[in-house]
Scaffold this motif. Structure first.
Motif, PDB file in Angstrom:
ATOM      1  N   LEU A  10     -11.688 -17.429   5.977  1.00 29.00           N
ATOM      2  CA  LEU A  10     -11.280 -16.366   6.889  1.00 29.00           C
ATOM      3  C   LEU A  10      -9.954 -15.837   6.364  1.00 29.00           C
ATOM      4  CD1 LEU A  10     -11.139 -16.624  10.793  1.00 29.00           C
ATOM      5  CD2 LEU A  10      -9.585 -15.242   9.460  1.00 29.00           C
ATOM      6  N   HIS A  11      -9.905 -14.549   6.072  1.00 26.29           N
ATOM      7  CA  HIS A  11      -8.747 -13.982   5.391  1.00 26.29           C
ATOM      8  C   HIS A  11      -8.208 -12.800   6.177  1.00 26.29           C
ATOM      9  CE1 HIS A  11      -6.919 -13.162   1.138  1.00 26.29           C
ATOM     10  NE2 HIS A  11      -6.021 -13.524   2.037  1.00 26.29           N
ATOM     11  N   ILE A  12      -6.923 -12.859   6.521  1.00 26.75           N
ATOM     12  CA  ILE A  12      -6.229 -11.754   7.179  1.00 26.75           C
ATOM     13  C   ILE A  12      -5.185 -11.226   6.207  1.00 26.75           C
ATOM     14  CG2 ILE A  12      -4.965 -11.012   9.234  1.00 26.75           C
ATOM     15  CD1 ILE A  12      -5.915 -13.590  10.598  1.00 26.75           C
ATOM     16  N   LEU A  13      -5.218  -9.918   5.946  1.00 23.32           N
ATOM     17  CA  LEU A  13      -4.292  -9.304   5.001  1.00 23.32           C
ATOM     18  C   LEU A  13      -3.573  -8.137   5.659  1.00 23.32           C
ATOM     19  CD1 LEU A  13      -6.554  -9.261   1.823  1.00 23.32           C
ATOM     20  CD2 LEU A  13      -4.482 -10.624   2.108  1.00 23.32           C
ATOM     21  N   GLU A  14      -2.266  -8.024   5.383  1.00 24.27           N
ATOM     22  CA  GLU A  14      -1.455  -6.913   5.888  1.00 24.27           C
ATOM     23  C   GLU A  14      -0.718  -6.275   4.720  1.00 24.27           C
ATOM     24  OE1 GLU A  14      -0.210  -8.866  10.204  1.00 24.27           O
ATOM     25  OE2 GLU A  14       1.027  -9.245   8.429  1.00 24.27           O
ATOM     26  N   SER A  15      -0.907  -4.978   4.543  1.00 31.22           N
ATOM     27  CA  SER A  15      -0.209  -4.260   3.481  1.00 31.22           C
ATOM     28  C   SER A  15      -0.516  -2.778   3.637  1.00 31.22           C
ATOM     29  CB  SER A  15      -0.640  -4.767   2.095  1.00 31.22           C
ATOM     30  OG  SER A  15       0.190  -4.224   1.090  1.00 31.22           O
ATOM     31  N   SER A  16      -0.136  -1.999   2.634  1.00 30.37           N
ATOM     32  CA  SER A  16      -0.459  -0.576   2.657  1.00 30.37           C
ATOM     33  C   SER A  16      -1.953  -0.379   2.416  1.00 30.37           C
ATOM     34  CB  SER A  16       0.341   0.168   1.592  1.00 30.37           C
ATOM     35  OG  SER A  16      -0.035  -0.274   0.292  1.00 30.37           O
ATOM     36  N   ASN A  17      -2.438   0.762   2.828  1.00 24.73           N
ATOM     37  CA  ASN A  17      -3.853   1.072   2.669  1.00 24.73           C
ATOM     38  C   ASN A  17      -4.271   1.001   1.209  1.00 24.73           C
ATOM     39  OD1 ASN A  17      -6.046   3.358   2.139  1.00 24.73           O
ATOM     40  ND2 ASN A  17      -6.324   2.652   4.230  1.00 24.73           N
ATOM     41  N   ASP A  18      -3.461   1.533   0.324  1.00 25.89           N
ATOM     42  CA  ASP A  18      -3.789   1.556  -1.106  1.00 25.89           C
ATOM     43  C   ASP A  18      -3.861   0.140  -1.674  1.00 25.89           C
ATOM     44  OD1 ASP A  18      -4.091   3.102  -3.671  1.00 25.89           O
ATOM     45  OD2 ASP A  18      -2.284   1.980  -4.158  1.00 25.89           O
ATOM     46  N   THR A  19      -2.932  -0.724  -1.276  1.00 30.51           N
ATOM     47  CA  THR A  19      -2.930  -2.097  -1.772  1.00 30.51           C
ATOM     48  C   THR A  19      -4.163  -2.861  -1.301  1.00 30.51           C
ATOM     49  OG1 THR A  19      -0.516  -2.162  -1.854  1.00 30.51           O
ATOM     50  CG2 THR A  19      -1.666  -4.278  -1.771  1.00 30.51           C
ATOM     51  N   LEU A  20      -4.515  -2.709  -0.034  1.00 29.92           N
ATOM     52  CA  LEU A  20      -5.695  -3.396   0.485  1.00 29.92           C
ATOM     53  C   LEU A  20      -6.965  -2.916  -0.204  1.00 29.92           C
ATOM     54  CD1 LEU A  20      -4.930  -3.510   4.321  1.00 29.92           C
ATOM     55  CD2 LEU A  20      -4.569  -5.285   2.599  1.00 29.92           C
ATOM     56  N   PHE A  21      -7.050  -1.625  -0.488  1.00 30.38           N
ATOM     57  CA  PHE A  21      -8.222  -1.097  -1.183  1.00 30.38           C
ATOM     58  C   PHE A  21      -8.336  -1.675  -2.582  1.00 30.38           C
ATOM     59  CE2 PHE A  21      -9.975   2.909   0.966  1.00 30.38           C
ATOM     60  CZ  PHE A  21      -9.868   2.318   2.205  1.00 30.38           C
ATOM     61  N   ARG A  22      -7.213  -1.841  -3.253  1.00 34.00           N
ATOM     62  CA  ARG A  22      -7.241  -2.386  -4.615  1.00 34.00           C
ATOM     63  C   ARG A  22      -7.630  -3.868  -4.607  1.00 34.00           C
ATOM     64  NH1 ARG A  22      -5.412   1.294  -8.149  1.00 34.00           N
ATOM     65  NH2 ARG A  22      -4.250   3.061  -7.273  1.00 34.00           N
ATOM     66  N   THR A  79       3.697  -3.555  13.760  1.00 36.81           N
ATOM     67  CA  THR A  79       4.430  -4.697  13.207  1.00 36.81           C
ATOM     68  C   THR A  79       3.455  -5.655  12.531  1.00 36.81           C
ATOM     69  OG1 THR A  79       4.254  -5.893  15.308  1.00 36.81           O
ATOM     70  CG2 THR A  79       6.266  -4.609  14.933  1.00 36.81           C
ATOM     71  N   ARG A  80       4.003  -6.512  11.692  1.00 32.56           N
ATOM     72  CA  ARG A  80       3.193  -7.527  11.017  1.00 32.56           C
ATOM     73  C   ARG A  80       3.032  -8.757  11.917  1.00 32.56           C
ATOM     74  NH1 ARG A  80       3.087  -7.060   5.148  1.00 32.56           N
ATOM     75  NH2 ARG A  80       4.336  -5.285   4.442  1.00 32.56           N
ATOM     76  N   LEU A  81       1.921  -9.433  11.746  1.00 30.68           N
ATOM     77  CA  LEU A  81       1.706 -10.711  12.410  1.00 30.68           C
ATOM     78  C   LEU A  81       2.267 -11.866  11.594  1.00 30.68           C
ATOM     79  CD1 LEU A  81      -1.979 -10.350  13.717  1.00 30.68           C
ATOM     80  CD2 LEU A  81       0.112 -10.352  15.083  1.00 30.68           C
ATOM     81  N   PHE A  82       2.446 -11.651  10.281  1.00 24.70           N
ATOM     82  CA  PHE A  82       2.887 -12.716   9.386  1.00 24.70           C
ATOM     83  C   PHE A  82       4.091 -12.244   8.592  1.00 24.70           C
ATOM     84  CE2 PHE A  82      -1.681 -12.966  10.015  1.00 24.70           C
ATOM     85  CZ  PHE A  82      -1.853 -14.269  10.430  1.00 24.70           C
ATOM     86  N   VAL A 142       2.280  -7.939   0.416  1.00 24.36           N
ATOM     87  CA  VAL A 142       1.117  -8.473   1.118  1.00 24.36           C
ATOM     88  C   VAL A 142       1.532  -9.680   1.939  1.00 24.36           C
ATOM     89  CG1 VAL A 142      -1.191  -9.445   0.895  1.00 24.36           C
ATOM     90  CG2 VAL A 142      -0.436  -7.667  -0.693  1.00 24.36           C
ATOM     91  N   THR A 143       1.209  -9.660   3.214  1.00 27.66           N
ATOM     92  CA  THR A 143       1.389 -10.814   4.072  1.00 27.66           C
ATOM     93  C   THR A 143       0.037 -11.137   4.716  1.00 27.66           C
ATOM     94  OG1 THR A 143       2.019  -9.426   5.952  1.00 27.66           O
ATOM     95  CG2 THR A 143       3.790 -10.276   4.564  1.00 27.66           C
ATOM     96  N   GLY A 144      -0.080 -12.345   5.256  1.00 32.83           N
ATOM     97  CA  GLY A 144      -1.343 -12.685   5.893  1.00 32.83           C
ATOM     98  C   GLY A 144      -1.609 -14.173   5.890  1.00 32.83           C
TER      99      GLY A 144
END
Length: 251
Positions: A95-107, A138-141, A83-85
């Protein structure tokens, strides 16, 4: 016999033909298959933008520890992308920005839903999903950072009163992406992050808290529970070709 023998001698011995260096030749199909195989080694990345309100006297430490525990718990039980963000902690909202796999974000969203339904003292309230970007290139963070906006800024004009929702969203996305690029260029790997002085270093890149709170109250955006339910709900589409009139009857 002599002439026949000479003709036979001109033919290469089978072993000799195997010893001749062969130039490896590929084709476009093999190239695409290899490219797809390499891409499938990693999970697809998604990015989600969240806003939420905070209960009174919520500390940065409490929020950071909560998300650290969520990330660690998910990584231990399920394989996925890290997880990055960026988490911006305003006086009464985040204000929260999160970057990861779909499954991780859902959890991560499911953990929030569980607290929202079962923990009356949970300090994060009224969370809304502003944008979800699937399969980002690509990731922003490069890491997950937490930054506190310490000094509340007084604004002479409330832009949410004079702008449409579309204009507010455009400003929201523009400012957050500009801030993300600034952090990407200035924050080094394994550092503590941008710190708690962004309001002094880059005040022009920070969104006013009034926009964050405006989005929290906006009915146009989904809360995590509604979003998860809609995502998991099977989609049934009736095509025109499936509609028959008059309706068939049994004899």
């Amino acid at each position: 016999m002599t002439a026949h023998t000479r003709k036979l001698n001109k033919k290469p011995f089978p072993l000799e033909s195997l010893l001749v260096p062969q130039v490896p030749r590929g084709n476009y199909l093999h190239f695409q298959e290899e490219k797809q195989r390499l891409q499938l080694k990693k999970l697809l990345l998604d990015r989600i933008f969240l806003v939420a309100e905070l209960t009174a006297n919520t500390e940065k430490k409490d929020i950071a520890e909560y998300y650290d525990q969520v990330f660690q718990s998910i990584s231990k039980r399920h394989l996925g992308e890290s997880v990055t963000g960026l988490l911006l902690v305003y006086p009464t909202s985040i204000l929260h920005i999160l970057e990861s796999s779909n499954d991780t974000l859902f959890r991560i969203l499911l953990d929030y839903i569980n607290h929202e339904e079962n923990d009356t003292d949970f300090f994060i309230k009224s969370m809304k999903i502003v944008v979800v970007s699937h399969n980002i290139p690509t990731r922003l963070f490069i890491q997950w950072h937490v930054s506190v906006i310490k000094v509340p800024v007084l604004y002479l004009d409330d832009v949410t009163q004079s702008q449409s929702l579309e204009e507010v969203i455009i400003e929201f996305l523009t400012q957050t992406h500009m801030l993300a690029h600034h952090i990407f260029k200035t924050v080094k790997m394994s550092s503590k992050g941008p710190g708690d002085n962004l309001h002094q270093v880059t005040p022009e890149l920070l969104l006013p808290e009034q926009i964050v709170k405006y989005l929290c109250k906006s009915e146009e955006f989904l809360d995590p529970k509604t979003f998860i339910n809609m995502y998991n709900k099977p989609l049934h589409i009736i095509l025109d070709s499936e509609v028959v009139w008059p309706a068939p009857s049994r004899f």
